[in-house]
Design a protein around this motif. Structure first.
Motif, short mmCIF file in Angstrom:
data_model
loop_
_atom_site.label_atom_id
_atom_site.label_comp_id
_atom_site.label_asym_id
_atom_site.label_seq_id
_atom_site.Cartn_x
_atom_site.Cartn_y
_atom_site.Cartn_z
N ALA A 7 0.83 -1.21 0.00
CA ALA A 7 0.00 0.00 0.00
C ALA A 7 0.87 1.25 0.00
O ALA A 7 1.94 1.28 0.62
N GLU A 8 0.40 2.29 -0.70
CA GLU A 8 1.14 3.54 -0.77
C GLU A 8 0.50 4.64 0.08
O GLU A 8 1.02 5.75 0.15
N ASN A 9 -0.62 4.36 0.70
CA ASN A 9 -1.24 5.32 1.62
C ASN A 9 -2.15 4.55 2.58
O ASN A 9 -2.38 3.34 2.40
N GLN A 10 -2.69 5.25 3.57
CA GLN A 10 -3.47 4.58 4.61
C GLN A 10 -4.78 4.03 4.07
O GLN A 10 -5.25 2.96 4.50
N ILE A 11 -5.40 4.74 3.12
CA ILE A 11 -6.64 4.23 2.54
C ILE A 11 -6.41 2.90 1.85
O ILE A 11 -7.17 1.93 2.03
N GLY A 19 -9.33 -6.95 2.65
CA GLY A 19 -9.47 -7.88 1.53
C GLY A 19 -10.28 -7.33 0.37
O GLY A 19 -10.86 -8.09 -0.41
N LEU A 20 -10.30 -6.00 0.23
CA LEU A 20 -11.12 -5.37 -0.80
C LEU A 20 -10.34 -5.02 -2.06
O LEU A 20 -10.94 -4.61 -3.06
N LEU A 21 -9.02 -5.16 -2.03
CA LEU A 21 -8.22 -4.92 -3.23
C LEU A 21 -8.06 -6.21 -4.03
O LEU A 21 -7.84 -7.28 -3.44
N PRO A 22 -8.14 -6.13 -5.35
CA PRO A 22 -8.04 -7.34 -6.19
C PRO A 22 -6.58 -7.79 -6.32
O PRO A 22 -5.95 -7.65 -7.37
#
Length: 349
Positions: A7-11, A19-22
């Motif tokens: 990840a590149e940021n907190q969001i 588990g929402l990122l593909p």
């Protein structure tokens, strides 16, 4: 050690945690896009063009003899990947590219990047392998040109951990003669002979490998202290009590269990009393859980590209024990996770 989504940021981190990122898209499309981008940048000479300082994309294209607008797309991709940086219209090397991808860097992986373009074609056979169980016969099918790429790539790879190899290698006190089986480029022997002034080495490898690796070894300027011997370890006479140290690096994964057992017995006969037999290779983990990402992926890769695949330290030690050698505790490399040395000693007379 593993590769994966960062990840590149907190969001993004929150989405990743939920588990929402593909992640399968990132593990596949983005992974192979990144890999191909770096390899093509190396092959086209992008990093070499920027070795002396920042340039515009048009000047990089002129140096590489590539299309200007397409070159700019590649440069921007390399900026995003962290291999270049951009300041206005000018591009320059990031530290990671300067250290690892320039031809003249002491840690250069330039030739390994070119070899990986061959390996790219090899991994396309994963599906065929899983369906049929038949691995590729790489050494029997590559061309003379590919043998050259292969040897330079392996020399490049050796440079990433050769210092650790020379530091941890258990060279017997007073050792004079070393046999480097399947050592092609001879760089491990070169490093060891530089550390041990009385040591001399013979590098035994296939004629096709020696033909391409001879110029690589000659660049080291070792004269007659490290020499090639063209042959086949499976049929050549290794001698009797002729060597103080025998190294087999990145080779046993090409042989089945019976072949490795027979080879260990012949190595034992060739060693002088007190001599050391070192198997240096990727270690097969005891279980998938212990393997980790890199270990498990490499186990599949070597199963596809060799006739046997990787072996565990327990299996290697068993070959050595059956040959009346005394196995030692394995040495695990810090600079190359998942690889190391399984060492055994021939009892003194």
């Amino acid at each position: 050690m593993k590769i994966g989504t960062i990840a590149e940021n907190q969001i993004e981190q929150n989405l990743l945690d939920e588990g929402l990122l593909p992640t399968p898209l990132l593990d596949t499309q983005m992974a192979y896009t990144l890999a191909r981008t770096v390899m093509v940048g190396t092959k086209l000479g992008v990093f070499e063009a920027l070795a002396q300082g920042a340039l515009t994309s048009s000047k990089v294209a002129a140096s590489c003899k590539t299309h200007p607008s397409a070159t700019k797309k590649l440069l921007n991709a390399l900026v995003g990947a962290g291999y270049l940086s951009a300041n206005g219209e000018r591009y320059e090397l990031a530290p990671v590219a300067r250290k690892w991808l320039l031809k003249k860097s002491p840690q250069s992986l330039h030739d390994k990047m070119l070899f990986q373009l061959m390996e790219w074609d090899w991994v396309e056979h994963y599906e065929d392998f899983v369906r049929s169980g038949k691995p590729l016969t790489v050494h029997e099918t590559i061309s003379d040109e590919e043998w050259g790429i292969y040897q330079r790539g392996m020399r490049s790879l050796a440079g990433t951990w050769v210092s650790e190899v020379a530091q941890v290698m258990p060279v017997p006190k007073g050792a004079r003669d070393m046999l480097d089986i399947g050592g092609s480029h001879g760089y491990y022997s070169v490093a060891l002979c530089r550390c041990h002034p009385e040591l001399r080495a013979v590098v035994l490898d296939l004629p096709e490998a020696v033909e391409q690796a001879a110029p690589i070894l000659a660049e080291e300027g070792m004269g007659d202290r490290v020499v090639h011997r063209a042959g086949n370890v499976l049929s050549d006479d290794l001698g009797t009590e002729a060597w103080d140290l025998v190294l087999i690096a990145l080779l046993v994964h090409h042989f089945d269990d019976g072949t490795n057992r027979r080879l260990a017995r012949r190595v034992a006969r060739a060693l002088r009393p007190g001599g050391v037999f070192v198997i240096q290779d990727v270690f097969r983990p005891r279980s998938p859980e212990e393997a980790g990402q890199l270990g498990a992926l490499l186990d599949l890769y070597f199963a596809v590209t060799s006739k046997a695949g990787t072996w565990s330290v327990e299996e290697m030690a068993d070959w050595q024990r059956e040959a009346d050698l005394v196995p030692q505790e394995p040495i695990r490399f810090l600079s190359a996770p998942g690889t190391g040395q399984q060492v055994a000693v021939k009892p003194a007379a």
